[in-house]
Design a protein around this motif. Structure first.
Motif, PDB file in Angstrom:
ATOM      1  N   HIS A  63      15.223 -25.853  -0.404  1.00  0.00           N
ATOM      2  CA  HIS A  63      14.174 -26.409  -0.760  1.00  0.00           C
ATOM      3  C   HIS A  63      13.244 -26.566   0.644  1.00  0.00           C
ATOM      4  O   HIS A  63      13.712 -26.535   1.862  1.00  0.00           O
ATOM      5  N   ARG A  64      11.912 -26.250   0.448  1.00  0.00           N
ATOM      6  CA  ARG A  64      10.910 -25.940   1.719  1.00  0.00           C
ATOM      7  C   ARG A  64      10.871 -27.110   2.407  1.00  0.00           C
ATOM      8  O   ARG A  64      10.684 -27.249   3.655  1.00  0.00           O
ATOM      9  N   ASP A  65      11.009 -28.545   2.001  1.00  0.00           N
ATOM     10  CA  ASP A  65      10.909 -29.839   2.836  1.00  0.00           C
ATOM     11  C   ASP A  65      12.145 -29.617   3.617  1.00  0.00           C
ATOM     12  O   ASP A  65      12.084 -30.101   4.962  1.00  0.00           O
ATOM     13  N   ALA A  66      13.424 -29.237   3.343  1.00  0.00           N
ATOM     14  CA  ALA A  66      14.515 -29.317   4.124  1.00  0.00           C
ATOM     15  C   ALA A  66      14.444 -28.143   5.186  1.00  0.00           C
ATOM     16  O   ALA A  66      14.563 -28.344   6.444  1.00  0.00           O
ATOM     17  N   ARG A  67      13.889 -27.063   4.596  1.00  0.00           N
ATOM     18  CA  ARG A  67      13.626 -25.799   5.880  1.00  0.00           C
ATOM     19  C   ARG A  67      12.525 -26.482   6.832  1.00  0.00           C
ATOM     20  O   ARG A  67      12.638 -26.246   7.972  1.00  0.00           O
ATOM     21  N   ARG A  68      11.378 -26.848   6.271  1.00  0.00           N
ATOM     22  CA  ARG A  68      10.426 -27.366   7.083  1.00  0.00           C
ATOM     23  C   ARG A  68      10.913 -28.328   8.165  1.00  0.00           C
ATOM     24  O   ARG A  68      10.664 -28.450   9.243  1.00  0.00           O
ATOM     25  N   PHE A  69      11.816 -29.363   7.834  1.00  0.00           N
ATOM     26  CA  PHE A  69      12.223 -30.400   8.606  1.00  0.00           C
ATOM     27  C   PHE A  69      13.022 -29.924   9.910  1.00  0.00           C
ATOM     28  O   PHE A  69      12.962 -30.118  10.853  1.00  0.00           O
ATOM     29  N   THR A  70      13.883 -28.941   9.407  1.00  0.00           N
ATOM     30  CA  THR A  70      14.837 -28.210  10.378  1.00  0.00           C
ATOM     31  C   THR A  70      13.759 -27.366  11.463  1.00  0.00           C
ATOM     32  O   THR A  70      14.213 -27.317  12.625  1.00  0.00           O
ATOM     33  N   ARG A  71      12.933 -26.741  11.090  1.00  0.00           N
ATOM     34  CA  ARG A  71      11.846 -26.156  11.900  1.00  0.00           C
ATOM     35  C   ARG A  71      11.286 -27.079  12.978  1.00  0.00           C
ATOM     36  O   ARG A  71      11.224 -26.855  14.212  1.00  0.00           O
ATOM     37  N   GLN A  72      10.619 -28.181  12.276  1.00  0.00           N
ATOM     38  CA  GLN A  72       9.841 -29.375  13.091  1.00  0.00           C
ATOM     39  C   GLN A  72      10.518 -30.026  14.106  1.00  0.00           C
ATOM     40  O   GLN A  72      10.315 -30.090  15.272  1.00  0.00           O
ATOM     41  N   HIS A  73      12.000 -30.025  13.803  1.00  0.00           N
ATOM     42  CA  HIS A  73      12.876 -30.877  14.530  1.00  0.00           C
ATOM     43  C   HIS A  73      13.983 -30.174  15.184  1.00  0.00           C
ATOM     44  O   HIS A  73      14.955 -30.698  15.728  1.00  0.00           O
ATOM     45  N   ALA A  74      13.708 -28.803  15.273  1.00  0.00           N
ATOM     46  CA  ALA A  74      15.061 -28.085  16.015  1.00  0.00           C
ATOM     47  C   ALA A  74      15.643 -28.364  17.041  1.00  0.00           C
ATOM     48  O   ALA A  74      16.593 -28.563  17.250  1.00  0.00           O
ATOM     49  N   GLN A  75      14.400 -28.907  18.182  1.00  0.00           N
ATOM     50  CA  GLN A  75      15.056 -28.899  19.530  1.00  0.00           C
ATOM     51  C   GLN A  75      15.975 -30.219  19.587  1.00  0.00           C
ATOM     52  O   GLN A  75      16.818 -30.368  20.167  1.00  0.00           O
ATOM     53  N   ALA A  76      15.466 -31.275  18.930  1.00  0.00           N
ATOM     54  CA  ALA A  76      16.064 -32.702  18.860  1.00  0.00           C
ATOM     55  C   ALA A  76      17.392 -32.407  18.048  1.00  0.00           C
ATOM     56  O   ALA A  76      18.324 -33.166  18.380  1.00  0.00           O
ATOM     57  N   LEU A  77      17.255 -31.749  16.953  1.00  0.00           N
ATOM     58  CA  LEU A  77      18.464 -31.682  16.010  1.00  0.00           C
ATOM     59  C   LEU A  77      19.484 -31.008  16.691  1.00  0.00           C
ATOM     60  O   LEU A  77      20.902 -31.234  16.618  1.00  0.00           O
ATOM     61  N   CYS A  78      19.302 -30.137  17.763  1.00  0.00           N
ATOM     62  CA  CYS A  78      20.177 -29.451  18.493  1.00  0.00           C
ATOM     63  C   CYS A  78      21.033 -30.140  19.474  1.00  0.00           C
ATOM     64  O   CYS A  78      22.150 -30.097  19.964  1.00  0.00           O
ATOM     65  N   ARG A  79      20.469 -31.406  19.692  1.00  0.00           N
ATOM     66  CA  ARG A  79      21.280 -32.591  20.375  1.00  0.00           C
ATOM     67  C   ARG A  79      21.718 -33.670  19.557  1.00  0.00           C
ATOM     68  O   ARG A  79      22.169 -34.539  20.138  1.00  0.00           O
ATOM     69  N   ARG A  80      21.909 -33.276  18.523  1.00  0.00           N
ATOM     70  CA  ARG A  80      22.648 -34.345  17.537  1.00  0.00           C
ATOM     71  C   ARG A  80      23.692 -33.560  16.673  1.00  0.00           C
ATOM     72  O   ARG A  80      23.330 -32.274  16.357  1.00  0.00           O
ATOM     73  N   PRO A  81      24.692 -34.317  16.292  1.00  0.00           N
ATOM     74  CA  PRO A  81      25.645 -33.582  15.448  1.00  0.00           C
ATOM     75  C   PRO A  81      24.813 -33.510  14.038  1.00  0.00           C
ATOM     76  O   PRO A  81      24.270 -34.340  13.644  1.00  0.00           O
ATOM     77  N   VAL A  82      24.825 -32.389  13.467  1.00  0.00           N
ATOM     78  CA  VAL A  82      24.218 -32.037  12.082  1.00  0.00           C
ATOM     79  C   VAL A  82      25.064 -31.590  11.109  1.00  0.00           C
ATOM     80  O   VAL A  82      25.943 -30.636  11.518  1.00  0.00           O
ATOM     81  N   TRP A  83      25.119 -31.978   9.882  1.00  0.00           N
ATOM     82  CA  TRP A  83      25.740 -31.413   8.832  1.00  0.00           C
ATOM     83  C   TRP A  83      24.594 -31.039   7.819  1.00  0.00           C
ATOM     84  O   TRP A  83      23.493 -31.818   7.614  1.00  0.00           O
ATOM     85  N   LEU A  84      24.794 -29.983   7.099  1.00  0.00           N
ATOM     86  CA  LEU A  84      23.744 -29.519   6.101  1.00  0.00           C
ATOM     87  C   LEU A  84      24.707 -29.601   4.492  1.00  0.00           C
ATOM     88  O   LEU A  84      25.788 -29.432   4.434  1.00  0.00           O
ATOM     89  N   PHE A  85      23.911 -29.920   3.633  1.00  0.00           N
ATOM     90  CA  PHE A  85      24.386 -29.570   2.071  1.00  0.00           C
ATOM     91  C   PHE A  85      22.910 -29.073   1.348  1.00  0.00           C
ATOM     92  O   PHE A  85      21.958 -29.376   1.524  1.00  0.00           O
ATOM     93  N   SER A  86      23.732 -28.250   0.348  1.00  0.00           N
ATOM     94  CA  SER A  86      22.846 -27.662  -0.568  1.00  0.00           C
ATOM     95  C   SER A  86      23.381 -28.247  -1.927  1.00  0.00           C
ATOM     96  O   SER A  86      24.516 -28.566  -2.176  1.00  0.00           O
TER      97      SER A  86
END
Length: 169
Positions: A63-86
Motif C-alpha cells: 500500500h502506497r501509504d505504508a511505502r510513503r510513511f517509510t520514506r518520510q520517516h526513514a532516518q527516525a525509523l532506523c533508530r527504532r526497532p521496526v517490524w513490517l507486515f503485509s
C-alpha cells in the motif's frame, strides 16, 4: 515504565486496519502501550520505543501509504526497532507457508532496518471499494483469509523482542 509501540498501516477496505487493531490488542495484553494510527496521522516516530508498519497488498504492491510513511520517516525509523507486515493473499497460502515481502515491502525493510516481515492472509468481502476488488468478488475469489491465531503468535514474538530490548533502545 512500559514500552510504547506505534502501529501504523495502509489499507483500502479496512482489513489491514483490523489486523493492526488485533496486533495492538496482543501487545496491550503483553503490557505494552500501543497507539494505532493511519500514516497520515503520525507526525513523528521518536516518541515510540518500537514501530509496527502494515501494508495491504494490491496487485503485487504494498500500500502506497505504508511505502510513503517509510520514506518520510526513514532516518527516525532506523533508530527504532521496526517490524513490517503485509496483508492480502485471498487464499490460505499465507497460513501455509512464509510468503516473502513484495518489492515495496522489501525496500521498506531495507530503508528502516526492519527486524522482520510477515505476510498475513487478507479479506475482501461484498462492498469493497475499487474496480479490481469488484472484479475479484464477481469471480467468486473473495473471502476472509486472515488467521487470527497466526497474527497473535507473530505479535507475541514481537512483544517478547520489544520487552527484551535494553533500556534506552
Amino acid at each position: 515504565m512500559p514500552r510504547s509501540v506505534l502501529i501504523t498501516y495502509g489499507t483500502k477496505n479496512g482489513s489491514t486496519a483490523e489486523i493492526a487493531a488485533s496486533i495492538a490488542t496482543v501487545l496491550r495484553d503483553e503490557g505494552l502501550e500501543t497507539e494505532v494510527r493511519p500514516p497520515s496521522e503520525v507526525e513523528d516516530v521518536l516518541p515510540y520505543d518500537a514501530v509496527v508498519i502494515g501494508g495491504a497488498l494490491y496487485m503485487g504492491r504494498w500500500h502506497r501509504d505504508a511505502r510513503r510513511f517509510t520514506r518520510q520517516h526513514a532516518q527516525a525509523l532506523c533508530r527504532r526497532p521496526v517490524w513490517l507486515f503485509s496483508s492480502g493473499p485471498l487464499d490460505p497460502s499465507a497460513s501455509e507457508r512464509d510468503i516473502p515481502p513484495v518489492a515495496g515491502a522489501r525496500r521498506a525493510q531495507r530503508r528502516t532496518d526492519a527486524l522482520g516481515h510477515v505476510t498475513f492472509g487478507g479479506r475482501l468481502v461484498a462492498g469493497a471499494k475499487g474496480r479490481m476488488a469488484k472484479a475479484i468478488l464477481d469471480e467468486g475469489r473473495g473471502g476472509d483469509f486472515r488467521d487470527l491465531n497466526r497474527i497473535a503468535q507473530w505479535t507475541g514474538a514481537v512483544a517478547a523482542e520489544i520487552k527484551a530490548l535494553p533500556e534506552g533502545s
